[in-house]
Design a protein around this motif. Structure first.
Motif, mmCIF file in Angstrom:
data_model
loop_
_atom_site.group_PDB
_atom_site.id
_atom_site.type_symbol
_atom_site.label_atom_id
_atom_site.label_comp_id
_atom_site.label_asym_id
_atom_site.label_seq_id
_atom_site.Cartn_x
_atom_site.Cartn_y
_atom_site.Cartn_z
ATOM 1 N N CYS A 96 92.622 37.253 34.744
ATOM 2 C CA CYS A 96 92.080 38.076 35.832
ATOM 3 C C CYS A 96 91.199 39.181 35.272
ATOM 4 O O CYS A 96 90.123 39.446 35.778
ATOM 5 N N LEU A 97 91.671 39.824 34.227
ATOM 6 C CA LEU A 97 90.903 40.934 33.670
ATOM 7 C C LEU A 97 89.601 40.459 33.054
ATOM 8 O O LEU A 97 88.575 41.137 33.124
ATOM 9 N N LEU A 98 89.628 39.262 32.418
ATOM 10 C CA LEU A 98 88.417 38.745 31.781
ATOM 11 C C LEU A 98 87.414 38.249 32.806
ATOM 12 O O LEU A 98 86.211 38.239 32.564
ATOM 13 N N CYS A 116 94.611 43.981 41.727
ATOM 14 C CA CYS A 116 94.961 42.691 41.147
ATOM 15 C C CYS A 116 95.713 42.879 39.831
ATOM 16 O O CYS A 116 96.754 42.281 39.606
ATOM 17 N N LYS A 117 95.199 43.754 38.975
ATOM 18 C CA LYS A 117 95.843 44.015 37.680
ATOM 19 C C LYS A 117 97.247 44.595 37.882
ATOM 20 O O LYS A 117 98.212 44.168 37.249
ATOM 21 N N ALA A 118 97.349 45.559 38.801
ATOM 22 C CA ALA A 118 98.646 46.198 39.024
ATOM 23 C C ALA A 118 99.656 45.213 39.604
ATOM 24 O O ALA A 118 100.839 45.223 39.236
ATOM 25 N N ARG A 126 107.578 38.753 45.241
ATOM 26 C CA ARG A 126 106.840 37.986 46.238
ATOM 27 C C ARG A 126 105.792 38.860 46.934
ATOM 28 O O ARG A 126 104.654 38.423 47.179
ATOM 29 N N ALA A 127 106.146 40.107 47.223
ATOM 30 C CA ALA A 127 105.191 41.016 47.863
ATOM 31 C C ALA A 127 103.980 41.262 46.958
ATOM 32 O O ALA A 127 102.833 41.308 47.436
ATOM 33 N N GLN A 128 104.216 41.412 45.669
ATOM 34 C CA GLN A 128 103.096 41.626 44.742
ATOM 35 C C GLN A 128 102.214 40.388 44.626
ATOM 36 O O GLN A 128 100.996 40.491 44.491
ATOM 37 N N LEU A 129 102.829 39.221 44.697
ATOM 38 C CA LEU A 129 102.038 37.998 44.619
ATOM 39 C C LEU A 129 101.150 37.829 45.844
ATOM 40 O O LEU A 129 100.041 37.289 45.751
ATOM 41 N N LEU A 130 101.621 38.282 46.995
ATOM 42 C CA LEU A 130 100.770 38.238 48.183
ATOM 43 C C LEU A 130 99.546 39.126 47.994
ATOM 44 O O LEU A 130 98.445 38.789 48.446
ATOM 45 N N ILE A 131 99.751 40.274 47.323
ATOM 46 C CA ILE A 131 98.601 41.144 47.021
ATOM 47 C C ILE A 131 97.649 40.431 46.079
ATOM 48 O O ILE A 131 96.419 40.526 46.207
ATOM 49 N N GLU A 156 97.057 37.270 45.906
ATOM 50 C CA GLU A 156 96.283 36.291 46.657
ATOM 51 C C GLU A 156 95.179 36.938 47.482
ATOM 52 O O GLU A 156 94.160 36.303 47.780
ATOM 53 N N GLN A 157 95.355 38.193 47.849
ATOM 54 C CA GLN A 157 94.379 38.878 48.689
ATOM 55 C C GLN A 157 93.300 39.597 47.884
ATOM 56 O O GLN A 157 92.212 39.855 48.408
ATOM 57 N N THR A 158 93.577 39.927 46.635
ATOM 58 C CA THR A 158 92.649 40.774 45.873
ATOM 59 C C THR A 158 92.064 40.105 44.650
ATOM 60 O O THR A 158 91.043 40.576 44.133
ATOM 61 N N CYS A 159 92.669 39.052 44.162
ATOM 62 C CA CYS A 159 92.171 38.429 42.941
ATOM 63 C C CYS A 159 91.008 37.470 43.240
ATOM 64 O O CYS A 159 90.825 37.069 44.398
ATOM 65 N N PRO A 160 90.251 37.102 42.249
ATOM 66 C CA PRO A 160 89.134 36.171 42.433
ATOM 67 C C PRO A 160 89.604 34.832 42.986
ATOM 68 O O PRO A 160 90.756 34.434 42.803
#
Length: 268
Positions: A12-14, A32-34, A52-57, A59-63
């Motif tokens: 993700c960072l790259l 996404c990083k957090a 699970r809550a962080q994974l939903l984030i 899906e919403q913010t990552c490429p």
């Protein structure tokens, strides 16, 4: 899974361009990083709901190219999340549905016959229903444990109340015994008076000595007095008998006295 998380976070960072100018892009990159970092910590600590809550984030913010991996990871977390079923019965084995269930102080919603997702670890389950004593159940579940059934038995409140201490029957026996002795003595004197009276009638009546006649009267009056005392004592003994054994019935003594005889009856 930890390696997958770390690799995904690195990718993700790259993938994000380091020179992104838009503020929204920078904010999404930071979220996404957090989310990847926090999800890794939550999975390690078996806090699967938070992961699970962080994974939903994610899906919403990552490429877009990483959303597939985020979803796969969330499915893995779902598979690790334990699920339990709560079955509530009464002491007769009947299933109860109109109950209030809390898990670690949090009310559980939904039907009890459906699986309930729960975090791995130790838990306290409290089941309540009107007219029943609350039931507290402690249990442990492990990651990946599915469809475990927790059976809770509710006991009616009246059944849990300690039985009332049984009253002693000794006072009733003592008082009733005294009354019985007095009644026996009264009967003996009454019979003796009748025998003496018959004897005097056949031997000296109507010129019997007055002292002899007075002695018969004295015997009858003593017999009457003993009869009264005996009747009262027997009645008191019945009254003193534990009420649970008398089924709530109170005796009512009835005494009939006359110079010739006496009678004692009581009604229950």
């Amino acid at each position: 899974m930890r390696g997958v998380i770390c690799g995904l976070a690195t990718a993700c960072l790259l993938t994000f361009p380091t020179t992104a100018a838009a503020d929204d892009g920078e904010a999404d990159r930071a979220r996404c990083k957090a989310s990847y970092e926090r999800a890794q910590v939550f999975v390690r600590d078996e806090r699967l709901e938070a992961a699970r809550a962080q994974l939903l984030i994610c899906e919403q913010t990552c490429p877009v190219e990483l959303v597939t991996d985020c979803r796969k990871w969330r499915r893995d977390v779902d598979a690790l999340t334990p699920a339990v079923r709560v079955v509530v019965r009464d002491t007769r084995g009947r299933t109860l549905t109109d109950v209030r269930v809390t898990e670690d102080g949090r009310a559980l919603a939904g039907p009890l016959d459906a699986p309930i997702a729960i975090e791995p670890g130790a838990h306290v389950l409290v089941v309540e229903r009107a007219g029943y004593s609350p039931a507290v159940t402690r249990f442990d579940v492990h990651a990946g444990e599915r469809d475990r059934t927790i059976v809770v038995v509710l006991v009616p409140i009246e059944a849990t109340a300690p039985p009332a201490p049984r009253s002693s029957t000794t006072p009733s026996y003592i008082v009733g015994g005294i009354g019985a002795v007095a009644l026996v003595a009264a009967g003996v004197l009454g019979i003796k008076g009748q025998i003496d009276r018959s004897s005097f009638r056949s031997s000296c009546a109507p010129t019997c000595d007055s002292s002899a006649v007075d002695s018969i009267r004295t015997e009858w009056w003593i017999a009457a007095g003993l009869g009264v005392v005996g009747a009262i004592a027997v009645g008191a003994g019945i009254v003193l008998w534990p009420s649970s054994d008398r089924a709530g019935r109170s005796p009512v003594p009835e005494v009939t006295l006359s110079p010739r005889a006496f009678a004692v009856t009581w009604k229950l």
